[in-house]
Design an enzyme around this catalytic site. Structure first.
Site, PDB file in Angstrom:
ATOM      1  N   ASP A 116      -2.374   6.213  -3.369  1.00  7.86           N
ATOM      2  CA  ASP A 116      -1.225   5.566  -2.734  1.00  7.86           C
ATOM      3  C   ASP A 116      -0.750   4.431  -3.630  1.00  7.86           C
ATOM      4  O   ASP A 116      -1.214   4.274  -4.760  1.00  7.86           O
ATOM      5  CB  ASP A 116      -1.571   5.076  -1.327  1.00  7.86           C
ATOM      6  CG  ASP A 116      -2.653   4.017  -1.320  1.00  7.86           C
ATOM      7  OD1 ASP A 116      -3.445   3.960  -2.286  1.00  7.86           O
ATOM      8  OD2 ASP A 116      -2.724   3.228  -0.363  1.00  7.86           O
ATOM      9  N   ASP A 166      -1.139   1.219  -3.932  1.00 10.83           N
ATOM     10  CA  ASP A 166      -2.061   0.247  -4.534  1.00 10.83           C
ATOM     11  C   ASP A 166      -3.401   0.879  -4.899  1.00 10.83           C
ATOM     12  O   ASP A 166      -4.348   0.170  -5.233  1.00 10.83           O
ATOM     13  CB  ASP A 166      -2.260  -0.964  -3.615  1.00 10.83           C
ATOM     14  CG  ASP A 166      -2.963  -0.615  -2.309  1.00 10.83           C
ATOM     15  OD1 ASP A 166      -2.904   0.555  -1.883  1.00 10.83           O
ATOM     16  OD2 ASP A 166      -3.578  -1.515  -1.701  1.00 10.83           O
ATOM     17  N   SER A 206       0.818  -1.209   0.000  1.00 14.48           N
ATOM     18  CA  SER A 206       0.000   0.000   0.000  1.00 14.48           C
ATOM     19  C   SER A 206       0.857   1.266   0.000  1.00 14.48           C
ATOM     20  O   SER A 206       1.619   1.519  -0.928  1.00 14.48           O
ATOM     21  CB  SER A 206      -0.942  -0.055   1.201  1.00 14.48           C
ATOM     22  OG  SER A 206      -1.895   0.965   1.167  1.00 14.48           O
ATOM     23  N   ASP A 245      -5.881   2.261  -3.360  1.00 15.17           N
ATOM     24  CA  ASP A 245      -7.143   2.127  -2.636  1.00 15.17           C
ATOM     25  C   ASP A 245      -7.426   3.348  -1.768  1.00 15.17           C
ATOM     26  O   ASP A 245      -8.446   3.416  -1.089  1.00 15.17           O
ATOM     27  CB  ASP A 245      -7.195   0.840  -1.807  1.00 15.17           C
ATOM     28  CG  ASP A 245      -6.153   0.776  -0.697  1.00 15.17           C
ATOM     29  OD1 ASP A 245      -5.293   1.679  -0.614  1.00 15.17           O
ATOM     30  OD2 ASP A 245      -6.199  -0.194   0.094  1.00 15.17           O
TER      31      ASP A 245
END
Length: 437
Positions: free
Chosen positions: A241, A243, A101, A245
């Site tokens: 960010d 990833d 992440s 999400d």
């Protein structure tokens, strides 16, 4: 938190804490636990972010999954919410996202999803942990024709982009925005998504080299986007960010807009349309106390959970709510997705911006934030598990709480993804709040 899994999957420094051997074991155990009710040869989707260790850990996960007789279907570099969306679409039995992440490149992580595309409950994760740590002998390996196979699905990126684009009703053509992809998963999707919607998107940090994910960019490092806004006359900016999400924003003047402010914008819009389920927003204990005032002024209810979008989602599913999120930018728009989705948040923000015809600096004032200070203290596993019993820490917290009274609060919590203890203080007076730090 469990023995392997934190608030957002298993995470650690790649190849030292999160080793290939552990990834293989997680692949085996997850395949056994998550596909035990499958009446056909199980299939597990695997997506990844752009960090250098993701392909290595993907290979280890694939080996583990196939060694117990399940097939692995690789969907390449995609956002975490793409995995969640594509599992039921592709009729898979489970899914894996390999990503740390917002963390620096040396970290990586393994996030697991069920057949329905939801993150796993604590109970299921504990079952997987027990199989790995307590009963590895129960993981029976296959051979010959019973081994799993590896497939690639090349349509995943476009299938995900089409899904996000279909959530938009307004004509967004010509809106000029800046988009920071954090050199992460959004690098594979954002330019195509916004082009498909006709948005004039200035794409930043979309040249991943395996090492530059989240490096001085993205939602955890807004400085570059802030500077860009001051010199390129965009209407607003968004930042994802690693990833994708999470989504945060920056107004036309370069002023950051956090997750709480974005949630308030979404809540006000849904409320006006009569679409905010039970007139309720689900937040975490970290949300700014300004949300209380916003909710009271707008006749809304607030439900509070522990930190972690998985706990927000559990509450939303249990009580049929459709909006929740975190100040960090994890925002769940349940009418369209069953996990936090940065690019979905961005296009929905664009849609509201188009309808309201207000500068983003005015739109962001939907909720007025109370002064808040957040500091992080390095802490090992022992300190993270014992600080709540430390008499000195307890006394300091009590003293600050008594001083703030009803106008503020102090929150001390162990990070679920990093070796840190986080201390947050908010209140009505900035000087008072800052003085405690």
């Amino acid at each position: 938190m469990g023995r392997l899994f934190g608030t957002d999957g298993a995470r650690g420094v790649a190849n030292t804490e999160l080793t290939c051997e552990l990834a293989m074991q997680i692949g085996r155990a997850a395949a056994i636990v998550l596909t035990r009710h499958s009446h056909r040869k199980p299939k597990i989707l695997i997506g990844r972010d752009t960090r250098i260790s993701s392909e290595m850990l993907e290979a280890a996960m694939v080996a583990g999954i196939c060694s117990v007789g399940a097939d692995a279907e690789l969907i390449g570099v995609v956002p975490t919410p793409a995995v969640a969306f594509l599992i039921p679409k592709y009729e898979a039995d489970a899914g894996v996202m390999i990503s740390a992440s917002h963390n620096p490149v040396e970290f990586n992580g393994i996030k697991l999803f069920s057949q329905t595309g939801y993150k796993l409950s604590d109970e299921i994760e504990e079952e997987i942990e027990a199989l790995i740590l307590d009963h590895p002998e129960q993981m029976m390996l296959k051979s010959g024709k019973d081994l799993g196979r590896v497939y690639e699905r090349r349509s995943a990126v476009q299938d995900y982009i089409s899904h996000i684009a279909l959530s938009v009703d307004e004509d967004l053509s010509g809106i000029r925005i800046a988009v920071d992809c954090a050199n992460g998963s959004a690098s594979a999707t954002a330019a195509r998504l916004f082009a498909e919607l006709g948005v004039d998107a200035h794409i930043l940090n979309a040249a991943p080299d395996g090492l530059n994910i989240n490096e001085h960019c993205g939602s955890t490092h807004l400085e570059q986007l802030v500077d860009y806004m001051k010199t390129h006359h965009c209407e607003f900016g968004v930042a994802f960010d690693g990833d994708a999400d999470r989504c945060l924003a920056v107004d036309e003047n370069g002023t950051p807009i956090d997750g709480d402010q974005l949630i308030a914008i979404f809540a006000a819009d849904l409320k006006e349309q009569g679409k905010l389920a039970e007139d309720t927003i689900v937040l975490t204990v970290m949300s700014n106390i300004g949300m209380r005032r916003f909710a009271k002024e707008n006749g809304l209810n607030l439900v509070t959970t522990s930190v972690g979008d998985r706990y927000i989602l559990e509450e939303m599913v249990k009580n049929h709510y459709n909006l929740g999120g975190e100040d960090s930018g994890h925002i769940i728009l349940k009418d369209f997705a069953n996990t936090g989705d940065g690019q979905l948040s961005a296009v929905q923000l664009l849609q509201i911006y188009k309808k309201r015809r207000l500068p983003m600096s005015e739109l962001s004032c939907t909720m007025k934030k109370a002064p808040q200070v957040l500091q992080s203290v390095s802490a090992g596993a022992e300190a993270k598990s014992s600080y709540q019993q430390d008499p000195e820490i307890i006394a300091v917290i009590r003293r600050v709480e008594e001083s703030l009274g009803d106008t503020g609060r102090v929150l001390v919590r162990a990070s679920g993804t990093k070796p840190l203890i986080r201390v947050m203080i908010d209140g009505s007076d900035l000087e008072e709040v800052t003085a405690f730090c």
